[in-house]
Design a protein around this motif. Structure first.
Motif, PDB file in Angstrom:
ATOM      1  N   ALA A  27      -4.696  77.803  31.956  1.00 45.89           N
ATOM      2  CA  ALA A  27      -3.369  78.185  31.476  1.00 45.89           C
ATOM      3  C   ALA A  27      -3.383  79.512  30.746  1.00 45.89           C
ATOM      4  O   ALA A  27      -2.396  80.254  30.777  1.00 45.89           O
ATOM      5  CB  ALA A  27      -2.815  77.102  30.553  1.00 45.89           C
ATOM      6  N   THR A  28      -4.474  79.828  30.076  1.00 46.27           N
ATOM      7  CA  THR A  28      -4.545  81.045  29.255  1.00 46.27           C
ATOM      8  C   THR A  28      -5.194  82.215  29.978  1.00 46.27           C
ATOM      9  O   THR A  28      -5.147  83.342  29.489  1.00 46.27           O
ATOM     10  CB  THR A  28      -5.320  80.762  27.959  1.00 46.27           C
ATOM     11  OG1 THR A  28      -6.638  80.271  28.274  1.00 46.27           O
ATOM     12  CG2 THR A  28      -4.595  79.724  27.112  1.00 46.27           C
ATOM     13  N   ARG A  29      -5.789  81.952  31.130  1.00 47.73           N
ATOM     14  CA  ARG A  29      -6.413  83.014  31.926  1.00 47.73           C
ATOM     15  C   ARG A  29      -5.922  82.907  33.370  1.00 47.73           C
ATOM     16  O   ARG A  29      -6.692  82.630  34.289  1.00 47.73           O
ATOM     17  CB  ARG A  29      -7.935  82.920  31.868  1.00 47.73           C
ATOM     18  CG  ARG A  29      -8.502  83.093  30.456  1.00 47.73           C
ATOM     19  CD  ARG A  29     -10.009  82.975  30.451  1.00 47.73           C
ATOM     20  NE  ARG A  29     -10.558  83.082  29.109  1.00 47.73           N
ATOM     21  CZ  ARG A  29     -11.856  82.954  28.809  1.00 47.73           C
ATOM     22  NH1 ARG A  29     -12.737  82.703  29.793  1.00 47.73           N
ATOM     23  NH2 ARG A  29     -12.271  83.058  27.560  1.00 47.73           N
ATOM     24  N   LEU A  30      -4.654  83.164  33.541  1.00 44.35           N
ATOM     25  CA  LEU A  30      -4.062  83.063  34.863  1.00 44.35           C
ATOM     26  C   LEU A  30      -4.547  84.186  35.772  1.00 44.35           C
ATOM     27  O   LEU A  30      -4.909  85.270  35.288  1.00 44.35           O
ATOM     28  CB  LEU A  30      -2.534  83.124  34.760  1.00 44.35           C
ATOM     29  CG  LEU A  30      -1.839  81.981  34.023  1.00 44.35           C
ATOM     30  CD1 LEU A  30      -0.343  82.262  33.939  1.00 44.35           C
ATOM     31  CD2 LEU A  30      -2.090  80.643  34.704  1.00 44.35           C
ATOM     32  N   ARG A 104       7.576  82.984  30.400  1.00 41.19           N
ATOM     33  CA  ARG A 104       6.786  83.081  29.167  1.00 41.19           C
ATOM     34  C   ARG A 104       5.367  82.550  29.373  1.00 41.19           C
ATOM     35  O   ARG A 104       4.400  83.161  28.912  1.00 41.19           O
ATOM     36  CB  ARG A 104       7.482  82.301  28.047  1.00 41.19           C
ATOM     37  CG  ARG A 104       6.746  82.346  26.716  1.00 41.19           C
ATOM     38  CD  ARG A 104       7.564  81.674  25.629  1.00 41.19           C
ATOM     39  NE  ARG A 104       6.801  81.520  24.406  1.00 41.19           N
ATOM     40  CZ  ARG A 104       7.247  80.899  23.308  1.00 41.19           C
ATOM     41  NH1 ARG A 104       8.477  80.397  23.308  1.00 41.19           N
ATOM     42  NH2 ARG A 104       6.487  80.796  22.234  1.00 41.19           N
ATOM     43  N   LEU A 105       5.248  81.435  30.086  1.00 45.25           N
ATOM     44  CA  LEU A 105       3.923  80.895  30.386  1.00 45.25           C
ATOM     45  C   LEU A 105       3.092  81.909  31.177  1.00 45.25           C
ATOM     46  O   LEU A 105       1.898  82.099  30.911  1.00 45.25           O
ATOM     47  CB  LEU A 105       4.048  79.594  31.180  1.00 45.25           C
ATOM     48  CG  LEU A 105       4.621  78.382  30.444  1.00 45.25           C
ATOM     49  CD1 LEU A 105       4.911  77.272  31.443  1.00 45.25           C
ATOM     50  CD2 LEU A 105       3.655  77.899  29.374  1.00 45.25           C
ATOM     51  N   ALA A 106       3.718  82.540  32.149  1.00 50.02           N
ATOM     52  CA  ALA A 106       3.013  83.525  32.972  1.00 50.02           C
ATOM     53  C   ALA A 106       2.610  84.744  32.157  1.00 50.02           C
ATOM     54  O   ALA A 106       1.482  85.230  32.256  1.00 50.02           O
ATOM     55  CB  ALA A 106       3.895  83.936  34.147  1.00 50.02           C
ATOM     56  N   ARG A 107       3.551  85.227  31.355  1.00 51.73           N
ATOM     57  CA  ARG A 107       3.283  86.413  30.544  1.00 51.73           C
ATOM     58  C   ARG A 107       2.161  86.153  29.540  1.00 51.73           C
ATOM     59  O   ARG A 107       1.206  86.919  29.434  1.00 51.73           O
ATOM     60  CB  ARG A 107       4.561  86.823  29.827  1.00 51.73           C
ATOM     61  CG  ARG A 107       4.441  88.101  28.990  1.00 51.73           C
ATOM     62  CD  ARG A 107       5.800  88.522  28.454  1.00 51.73           C
ATOM     63  NE  ARG A 107       6.364  87.555  27.524  1.00 51.73           N
ATOM     64  CZ  ARG A 107       7.443  86.834  27.760  1.00 51.73           C
ATOM     65  NH1 ARG A 107       8.066  86.920  28.916  1.00 51.73           N
ATOM     66  NH2 ARG A 107       7.917  85.994  26.854  1.00 51.73           N
ATOM     67  N   GLU A 108       2.275  85.043  28.800  1.00 56.13           N
ATOM     68  CA  GLU A 108       1.279  84.740  27.772  1.00 56.13           C
ATOM     69  C   GLU A 108      -0.038  84.293  28.383  1.00 56.13           C
ATOM     70  O   GLU A 108      -1.087  84.376  27.731  1.00 56.13           O
ATOM     71  CB  GLU A 108       1.828  83.672  26.821  1.00 56.13           C
ATOM     72  CG  GLU A 108       3.025  84.182  26.014  1.00 56.13           C
ATOM     73  CD  GLU A 108       3.584  83.142  25.052  1.00 56.13           C
ATOM     74  OE1 GLU A 108       3.067  81.996  25.039  1.00 56.13           O
ATOM     75  OE2 GLU A 108       4.535  83.483  24.319  1.00 56.13           O
TER      76      GLU A 108
END
Length: 285
Positions: A27-30, A104-108
């Motif tokens: 989730a944090t390193r897409l 937001r999920l994608a950006r972050e």
């Protein structure tokens, strides 16, 4: 800050925490491309949609991110089994709110580009490659798929007419010829975010490109747009409301930049295909 905004922020924050706890580094390193899908009760449709998405776009790795917007069926479970990262939201707030959270999920999560598609299987995933091409080439900040330039299978003459009427309305309001309404910048609307995003992007001076898109008939479930008259009335309200809001926002921004001695050149934002700042554009402001 209004109560609604506070409630939305609390819901988003809780959903993001759960999403991060479930998927960890995934989730944090897409990967560079995040394909964001808003889904509400799309059991039976979402699985094949996710399975049909490309694993690479423009030579870049891609991952589907599904926001299950208060679904009470097996939408989330089916999307997970098909390979998507799924963010569950406990209440149904509408497609606009779900996409705002997905962006937001994608950006972050570090994605460089954001592609959006629907959960009902009406869009052709093979066309994502042509949609992202102008952004990868540095020719556009925002690319939208146009059924007017492409094709559609709907038999509803009223809805077909509505697509063309609202496209013409947006062209008049913004001074650009846009044949399809699919996008916005500041996503405040719980529904009808397509016109909100597109008008916002154009009003703020970002480069918009169109590519032909094929719109298939829904094979599973029913449309959640409601009857044509109510849909048209609500849609028109969003079109004109967004145009007025974004003109005022841009005017205030220009005044602030002049007062501060800035050049006034806009930052870059893309959506429909959205590009993050590492890709030359921001996925939201």
């Amino acid at each position: 800050m209004t109560d609604r905004v506070r409630d939305d922020e609390a819901i988003d924050s809780a959903a993001i925490r759960a999403f991060t706890e479930e998927f960890g580094d995934r989730a944090t390193r897409l990967p560079p491309v995040a394909i964001v899908i808003a889904a509400f009760n799309e059991e039976g449709a979402i699985g094949p949609v996710v399975e049909g998405l490309p694993s690479t776009v423009g030579g870049l790795a891609a991952v589907p991110v599904v926001v299950s917007d208060g679904s009470v069926d097996a939408t989330g479970k089916e999307a997970r089994e098909a390979g998507a990262l799924v963010c569950d939201v406990p209440v149904n707030r509408g497609q606009g709110a779900a996409l705002r959270l997905g962006y937001r999920l994608a950006r972050e999560g570090g994605a460089d580009y954001i592609v959006t598609t629907d959960a009902d299987g009406q869009y052709n995933p093979a066309e994502i490659e042509s949609l992202i091409a102008p952004i990868l080439a540095g020719q556009a900040d925002f690319v939208t798929g146009s059924r007017t330039l492409g094709s559609e299978e709907t038999k509803d003459p009223v809805r077909k007419l509505g697509v063309r009427v609202f496209a013409l309305t947006i062209s008049v309001l913004t001074g650009q010829r846009i044949s399809e309404v699919t996008g916005a910048v500041l996503l405040e609307q719980p529904q009808y975010q397509a016109s909100e995003l597109l008008i916002g992007v154009i009003t703020h001076g970002f480069r918009v490109a169109e590519r032909p898109a094929t719109i298939h008939r829904r094979q599973v479930g029913k449309s959640k747009k409601g009857n044509n008259a109510l849909y048209a009335l609500s849609f028109a309200k969003v079109v004109f409301g967004t145009w007025w809001r974004e003109r005022r926002r841009r005017g205030r921004g220009n005044a602030a930049r002049r007062a501060g001695g800035e050049s006034g050149a806009p930052g870059q934002l893309a959506a429909g295909v959205l590009a993050n700042d590492r890709g030359g554009a921001r996925a939201g402001d």
